[in-house]
Write a protein that holds these residues in place. Structure first.
Motif, PDB file in Angstrom:
ATOM      1  N   PRO A  62      52.714   3.462  -2.903  1.00 14.48           N
ATOM      2  CA  PRO A  62      52.220   4.663  -2.217  1.00 14.48           C
ATOM      3  C   PRO A  62      51.109   4.325  -1.224  1.00 14.48           C
ATOM      4  O   PRO A  62      50.324   3.399  -1.443  1.00 14.48           O
ATOM      5  N   GLY A  90      55.242   6.198   5.151  1.00 19.44           N
ATOM      6  CA  GLY A  90      55.841   7.308   4.419  1.00 19.44           C
ATOM      7  C   GLY A  90      55.964   7.012   2.934  1.00 19.44           C
ATOM      8  O   GLY A  90      55.158   6.294   2.360  1.00 19.44           O
ATOM      9  N   ARG A  91      56.998   7.564   2.346  1.00 16.36           N
ATOM     10  CA  ARG A  91      57.210   7.400   0.900  1.00 16.36           C
ATOM     11  C   ARG A  91      57.527   5.958   0.565  1.00 16.36           C
ATOM     12  O   ARG A  91      58.239   5.283   1.298  1.00 16.36           O
ATOM     13  N   PRO A  92      57.031   5.498  -0.586  1.00 10.66           N
ATOM     14  CA  PRO A  92      57.355   4.127  -0.985  1.00 10.66           C
ATOM     15  C   PRO A  92      58.841   3.974  -1.277  1.00 10.66           C
ATOM     16  O   PRO A  92      59.478   4.879  -1.802  1.00 10.66           O
ATOM     17  N   GLU A  93      59.360   2.834  -0.906  1.00 15.10           N
ATOM     18  CA  GLU A  93      60.763   2.527  -1.160  1.00 15.10           C
ATOM     19  C   GLU A  93      60.906   1.873  -2.524  1.00 15.10           C
ATOM     20  O   GLU A  93      59.975   1.270  -3.031  1.00 15.10           O
TER      21      GLU A  93
END
Length: 150
Positions: free
Chosen positions: A38, A62-65
């Motif tokens: 994050p 953005g959002r963690p992968e």
């Protein structure tokens, strides 16, 4: 830990030719880490690292992968232009140094976010088999001139 000390440790562990190569690889590994955790956690880790290494963790993605060890190493390889086996060695040089450079709670949080089979990259026990003691492809880095990241 100061930048010169961090890079010296990465350079020695990774058997790199100089601090520039050590910094390039460290930046690439941190860049991949930042895509897996994050943003607030990446920012906290960045505060513990010297400039310019901290910048690789501050890029908003953005959002963690979610991806496993193989994809992690593939992404490091893509960033550095190395083969996946070399990327494993490179990641180990950077992450074992990171484990010494930042407070343990940051390392613990990072380990909790990564696949369990990445613990050996931080200097912990390898999940299977023995850890290679010598750099693969010694004598040539097999790096290309282009990559998609830092």
């Amino acid at each position: 830990m100061r930048l010169d000390e961090f890079l010296t440790r990465v350079r020695d562990r990774g058997e790199f030719h100089g601090d520039d190569e050590a910094e390039q690889v460290a930046t690439a590994v941190l860049w991949v880490i930042a895509s897996r955790i994050p943003p607030q956690e990446a920012a906290g880790l960045a505060r513990e690292l010297p400039a310019p290494l901290d910048d690789a963790l501050r890029m908003e993605r953005g959002r963690p992968e979610t991806f496993g060890r193989a994809e992690f190493l593939l992404r490091v390889a893509q960033q550095t232009g190395a083969r996946p086996r070399t990327a494993e060695w490179d990641a180990g040089a950077v992450l074992s140094t990171l484990a010494e450079a930042v407070p343990r709670e940051h390392v613990d949080r990072l380990l909790a976010r990564l696949p369990a089979d990445c613990a050996d990259l931080f200097g912990g026990p390898a999940p299977t088999g023995e850890r290679t003691e010598r750099r693969p492809e010694k004598g040539h880095r097999d790096r290309g001139d282009t990559h998609d990241g830092p």
